[in-house]
Write a protein that holds these residues in place. Structure first.
Motif, PDB file in Angstrom:
ATOM      1  N   SER A   1      34.743  -4.076  25.327  1.00  0.00           N
ATOM      2  CA  SER A   1      35.078  -5.271  26.103  1.00  0.00           C
ATOM      3  C   SER A   1      34.624  -6.535  25.392  1.00  0.00           C
ATOM      4  CB  SER A   1      34.447  -5.195  27.491  1.00  0.00           C
ATOM      5  OG  SER A   1      35.023  -4.149  28.242  1.00  0.00           O
ATOM      6  N   LYS A   2      33.458  -6.459  24.740  1.00  0.00           N
ATOM      7  CA  LYS A   2      32.937  -7.616  24.010  1.00  0.00           C
ATOM      8  C   LYS A   2      33.876  -7.989  22.863  1.00  0.00           C
ATOM      9  CE  LYS A   2      28.601  -9.280  22.107  1.00  0.00           C
ATOM     10  NZ  LYS A   2      27.182  -8.969  21.869  1.00  0.00           N
TER      11      LYS A   2
ATOM     12  N   ALA B   1      28.289  -8.433  27.529  1.00  0.00           N
ATOM     13  CA  ALA B   1      29.168  -7.477  28.205  1.00  0.00           C
ATOM     14  C   ALA B   1      28.366  -6.384  28.877  1.00  0.00           C
ATOM     15  CB  ALA B   1      30.131  -6.859  27.196  1.00  0.00           C
ATOM     16  N   ASP B   2      28.839  -5.981  30.038  1.00  0.00           N
ATOM     17  CA  ASP B   2      28.309  -4.832  30.763  1.00  0.00           C
ATOM     18  C   ASP B   2      29.512  -4.075  31.300  1.00  0.00           C
ATOM     19  OD1 ASP B   2      26.865  -2.966  32.156  1.00  0.00           O
ATOM     20  OD2 ASP B   2      26.102  -4.357  33.667  1.00  0.00           O
ATOM     21  N   GLY B   3      29.965  -3.099  30.546  1.00  0.00           N
ATOM     22  CA  GLY B   3      31.169  -2.353  30.942  1.00  0.00           C
ATOM     23  C   GLY B   3      32.377  -3.257  30.915  1.00  0.00           C
ATOM     24  N   ASP B   4      33.077  -3.351  32.034  1.00  0.00           N
ATOM     25  CA  ASP B   4      34.286  -4.165  32.131  1.00  0.00           C
ATOM     26  C   ASP B   4      34.013  -5.605  32.577  1.00  0.00           C
ATOM     27  OD1 ASP B   4      35.856  -2.077  31.258  1.00  0.00           O
ATOM     28  OD2 ASP B   4      36.336  -1.379  33.275  1.00  0.00           O
TER      29      ASP B   4
ATOM     30  N   VAL C   1      32.370  -9.171  31.487  1.00  0.00           N
ATOM     31  CA  VAL C   1      31.973  -9.887  30.280  1.00  0.00           C
ATOM     32  C   VAL C   1      31.820 -11.369  30.619  1.00  0.00           C
ATOM     33  CG1 VAL C   1      32.557 -10.391  27.866  1.00  0.00           C
ATOM     34  CG2 VAL C   1      33.360  -8.267  28.920  1.00  0.00           C
TER      35      VAL C   1
ATOM     36  N   THR D   1      36.961 -10.126  33.655  1.00  0.00           N
ATOM     37  CA  THR D   1      37.044  -8.745  34.114  1.00  0.00           C
ATOM     38  C   THR D   1      38.109  -8.061  33.268  1.00  0.00           C
ATOM     39  OG1 THR D   1      36.473  -9.402  36.367  1.00  0.00           O
ATOM     40  CG2 THR D   1      37.482  -7.224  36.080  1.00  0.00           C
TER      41      THR D   1
ATOM     42  N   LYS E   1      40.505  -4.728  32.273  1.00  0.00           N
ATOM     43  CA  LYS E   1      41.160  -3.532  32.808  1.00  0.00           C
ATOM     44  C   LYS E   1      42.198  -3.072  31.788  1.00  0.00           C
ATOM     45  CE  LYS E   1      44.074  -1.895  36.584  1.00  0.00           C
ATOM     46  NZ  LYS E   1      44.843  -2.290  37.773  1.00  0.00           N
TER      47      LYS E   1
END
Length: 128
Positions: free
Chosen positions: A2-3, A68-71, A73, A93, A95
């Motif tokens: 994601s990052k 970033a933390d999962g999805d 950012v 967010t 996806k």
């Protein structure tokens, strides 16, 4: 992952080809600016908004941080056209490998209150 997506998005924004930059956005993209309560949907609207923005020159983007933390950012980006100098703090967010939502703040700088002078110094960028 994601990052890297968000870093790629800001690189694409730096091209000033906002239709190209919109390809980093999910087909169901949503954008919200809480300070003005503006909401828009879709890649096309995003590109058109950025193309129509009144500018004095080419936009230059300096990414200061991406967390970033999962999805989820968050990016902190300095933006200038040579006349306007601004900062964009954006909550993204992700996806399906694309940006689904952005909530973006453009905070205005203001002078530091004098009462805090004994504990601080004024700097252009933090030392960290």
């Amino acid at each position: 992952m994601s990052k890297r997506l968000i870093a790629g998005f800001w690189d694409a924004m730096a091209s000033n080809d906002f239709t190209h930059a919109s390809t980093w956005l999910h087909p169901e993209f949503e954008y919200y600016m809480p300070q003005t309560r503006e909401y828009l949907r879709g890649r096309t609207a995003f590109a058109a908004l950025n193309d129509a923005y009144p500018t004095e020159g080419t936009w230059v983007f300096a990414v200061r941080s991406i967390v970033a933390d999962g999805d989820a950012v968050v990016s902190d980006v300095e933006v200038t056209d040579g006349t306007v100098e601004a900062r964009a703090v954006t909550f993204h967010t992700v996806k399906d490998g694309l940006i689904l939502r952005q909530k973006e703040y453009w905070p205005d700088p203001y002078p530091a209150p004098g009462w805090r002078a004994p504990w601080r110094q004024i700097v252009d960028a933090p030392p960290f």
